[in-house]
Design a protein around this motif. Structure first.
Motif, PDB file in Angstrom:
ATOM      1  N   LEU A   9       0.832  -1.205   0.000  1.00 25.99           N
ATOM      2  CA  LEU A   9       0.000   0.000   0.000  1.00 25.99           C
ATOM      3  C   LEU A   9       0.866   1.254   0.000  1.00 25.99           C
ATOM      4  O   LEU A   9       1.835   1.361   0.758  1.00 25.99           O
ATOM      5  CB  LEU A   9      -0.915  -0.004   1.231  1.00 25.99           C
ATOM      6  CG  LEU A   9      -1.888   1.166   1.388  1.00 25.99           C
ATOM      7  CD1 LEU A   9      -2.799   1.286   0.178  1.00 25.99           C
ATOM      8  CD2 LEU A   9      -2.694   1.005   2.660  1.00 25.99           C
ATOM      9  N   LYS A  43       0.121   6.089  -4.033  1.00 29.10           N
ATOM     10  CA  LYS A  43      -0.219   6.007  -5.456  1.00 29.10           C
ATOM     11  C   LYS A  43      -1.354   5.027  -5.740  1.00 29.10           C
ATOM     12  O   LYS A  43      -1.974   5.091  -6.810  1.00 29.10           O
ATOM     13  CB  LYS A  43       1.019   5.612  -6.267  1.00 29.10           C
ATOM     14  CG  LYS A  43       2.121   6.661  -6.254  1.00 29.10           C
ATOM     15  CD  LYS A  43       3.310   6.207  -7.092  1.00 29.10           C
ATOM     16  CE  LYS A  43       4.414   7.252  -7.077  1.00 29.10           C
ATOM     17  NZ  LYS A  43       5.591   6.819  -7.889  1.00 29.10           N
ATOM     18  N   ASN A  44      -1.617   4.119  -4.788  1.00 32.99           N
ATOM     19  CA  ASN A  44      -2.674   3.138  -5.040  1.00 32.99           C
ATOM     20  C   ASN A  44      -3.788   3.167  -3.987  1.00 32.99           C
ATOM     21  O   ASN A  44      -4.515   2.188  -3.815  1.00 32.99           O
ATOM     22  CB  ASN A  44      -2.099   1.725  -5.163  1.00 32.99           C
ATOM     23  CG  ASN A  44      -1.497   1.206  -3.857  1.00 32.99           C
ATOM     24  OD1 ASN A  44      -1.463   1.909  -2.847  1.00 32.99           O
ATOM     25  ND2 ASN A  44      -1.001  -0.025  -3.883  1.00 32.99           N
ATOM     26  N   GLY A  45      -3.921   4.298  -3.275  1.00 30.79           N
ATOM     27  CA  GLY A  45      -5.089   4.445  -2.409  1.00 30.79           C
ATOM     28  C   GLY A  45      -4.837   4.797  -0.962  1.00 30.79           C
ATOM     29  O   GLY A  45      -5.784   4.991  -0.198  1.00 30.79           O
ATOM     30  N   TYR A  74      -7.265   3.409   3.553  1.00 28.73           N
ATOM     31  CA  TYR A  74      -7.097   2.914   2.194  1.00 28.73           C
ATOM     32  C   TYR A  74      -8.433   3.074   1.495  1.00 28.73           C
ATOM     33  O   TYR A  74      -9.477   2.622   1.991  1.00 28.73           O
ATOM     34  CB  TYR A  74      -6.697   1.442   2.158  1.00 28.73           C
ATOM     35  CG  TYR A  74      -6.870   0.833   0.785  1.00 28.73           C
ATOM     36  CD1 TYR A  74      -6.100   1.274  -0.294  1.00 28.73           C
ATOM     37  CD2 TYR A  74      -7.846  -0.135   0.553  1.00 28.73           C
ATOM     38  CE1 TYR A  74      -6.290   0.746  -1.563  1.00 28.73           C
ATOM     39  CE2 TYR A  74      -8.032  -0.668  -0.712  1.00 28.73           C
ATOM     40  CZ  TYR A  74      -7.250  -0.222  -1.762  1.00 28.73           C
ATOM     41  OH  TYR A  74      -7.448  -0.724  -3.027  1.00 28.73           O
ATOM     42  N   LEU A  88     -10.621   2.785  -2.266  1.00 31.90           N
ATOM     43  CA  LEU A  88     -10.702   2.258  -3.631  1.00 31.90           C
ATOM     44  C   LEU A  88     -11.836   2.993  -4.328  1.00 31.90           C
ATOM     45  O   LEU A  88     -12.975   2.965  -3.871  1.00 31.90           O
ATOM     46  CB  LEU A  88     -10.974   0.757  -3.605  1.00 31.90           C
ATOM     47  CG  LEU A  88     -11.136   0.063  -4.957  1.00 31.90           C
ATOM     48  CD1 LEU A  88      -9.837   0.142  -5.761  1.00 31.90           C
ATOM     49  CD2 LEU A  88     -11.559  -1.393  -4.759  1.00 31.90           C
ATOM     50  N   GLU A 136      -3.802  -6.085  -3.159  1.00 32.37           N
ATOM     51  CA  GLU A 136      -4.308  -6.666  -4.414  1.00 32.37           C
ATOM     52  C   GLU A 136      -5.430  -7.658  -4.153  1.00 32.37           C
ATOM     53  O   GLU A 136      -6.334  -7.825  -4.980  1.00 32.37           O
ATOM     54  CB  GLU A 136      -3.180  -7.335  -5.184  1.00 32.37           C
ATOM     55  CG  GLU A 136      -2.532  -8.506  -4.473  1.00 32.37           C
ATOM     56  CD  GLU A 136      -1.378  -9.093  -5.269  1.00 32.37           C
ATOM     57  OE1 GLU A 136      -1.142 -10.309  -5.135  1.00 32.37           O
ATOM     58  OE2 GLU A 136      -0.724  -8.349  -6.009  1.00 32.37           O
ATOM     59  N   VAL A 140      -8.547  -5.563  -3.696  1.00 34.13           N
ATOM     60  CA  VAL A 140      -9.006  -5.029  -4.980  1.00 34.13           C
ATOM     61  C   VAL A 140      -9.708  -6.096  -5.811  1.00 34.13           C
ATOM     62  O   VAL A 140     -10.772  -5.849  -6.395  1.00 34.13           O
ATOM     63  CB  VAL A 140      -7.822  -4.424  -5.771  1.00 34.13           C
ATOM     64  CG1 VAL A 140      -8.268  -3.994  -7.163  1.00 34.13           C
ATOM     65  CG2 VAL A 140      -7.221  -3.248  -5.016  1.00 34.13           C
TER      66      VAL A 140
END
Length: 211
Positions: free
Chosen positions: A14, A17-19, A47, A49, A124, A127
Motif C-alpha cells: 500500500l 499512489k494506489n489508495g 485505504y 478504492l 491486491e 481489490v
C-alpha cells in the motif's frame, strides 16, 4: 518486531499512489459526509478504492495507549458504518477487525505477531475481491449499525408498551433518547456516554435532563 505502520504498508503493498490516504492529507477525495465524521475519530490513515474507504489504520505506540483507547475506536468505526476493515498496530502485535460487527471477539479477523503473516492481507487481494471471499463467513455475520439500532428501538418499544404507555409517549421518549445520544456523540452537549447511561437509568434524572 517493528510493527510500525510504515512497515505494514510496505508489507501489504500500500502507498499513496494506489489508495493510501494519511489523516492530514490535503488530497483526500472521500465524500464530505464521511470526511466530516472522520474528524471525530483518532486514526492515522485510510485505504480507499475508487474514493470509497475500505480500511482504516491506527497505530498505538505503547500498550497503555492501546488499552485505554482501542475499545472507543472500535465503537467509533462501527458507528461510522462506512469502513469494513480496521487495522490496529500495537508494539507487539497487529490486529485486524471486521469493523461492521459489533462484538469485539467475533469482529477480530486475525492477530499477527510477525509482518510475514500479513501475506493474506495484501491490497491486491482487497481489490480483486479474494479477501472478502476468503472471509465471507466473517463478513456475513456483520450487523450494520442501522440494523442494530432498529432492533434496539423495537425492543425498547415492546418494553415500554408492556407498561401500558400510549404509543405517542413511547415514540416521543425513544426519539428524545436517540437525539440526545446524537448530540453527545457529536459533542454538541457536554456529557459523556457514561453520564448519559447513568442519567437514563434514573427516571428523575432523565426528566431533569430533558428539562
Amino acid at each position: 518486531m517493528d510493527n510500525s505502520l510504515k512497515n505494514i504498508f510496505e508489507r501489504i503493498g500500500l502507498n499513496t499512489k494506489n489508495g493510501l490516504i494519511y489523516k492530514n492529507s490535503k488530497n483526500n477525495p472521500i465524500n464530505a459526509r464521511i470526511k466530516y465524521s472522520l474528524k471525530h475519530i483518532d486514526y492515522d490513515a485510510l485505504y480507499a478504492l475508487d474514493n470509497n474507504p475500505l480500511i482504516i489504520f491506527k497505530e498505538y505506540n505503547n500498550i497503555n495507549d492501546y488499552t485505554n483507547n482501542y475499545k472507543k475506536l472500535l465503537n467509533q468505526i462501527w458507528n461510522l458504518n462506512d469502513i469494513p476493515i480496521l487495522f490496529i498496530c500495537r508494539p507487539d502485535q497487529i490486529e485486524i477487525y471486521n469493523a461492521n460487527l459489533f462484538n469485539e471477539d467475533e469482529s477480530r479477523l486475525a492477530i499477527f505477531d510477525k509482518l510475514e503473516d500479513l501475506k493474506s492481507f495484501q491490497i491486491e487481494d482487497i481489490v480483486n475481491g479474494s479477501f472478502f471471499i476468503n472471509y465471507k463467513n466473517e463478513f456475513d455475520k456483520s450487523k450494520k449499525v442501522q440494523n442494530y439500532l432498529l432492533n434496539n428501538i423495537s425492543e425498547t418499544k415492546n418494553i415500554l408498551t408492556k407498561n401500558n404507555l400510549p404509543n405517542n409517549i413511547v415514540y416521543g421518549l425513544i426519539g428524545k433518547l436517540i437525539f440526545s445520544k446524537y448530540l453527545i456523540d457529536r459533542k454538541i452537549i457536554n456529557y459523556t456516554t457514561d453520564d448519559f447511561y447513568n442519567i437514563i437509568e434514573n427516571k428523575k434524572n432523565y426528566l431533569t435532563f430533558l428539562g
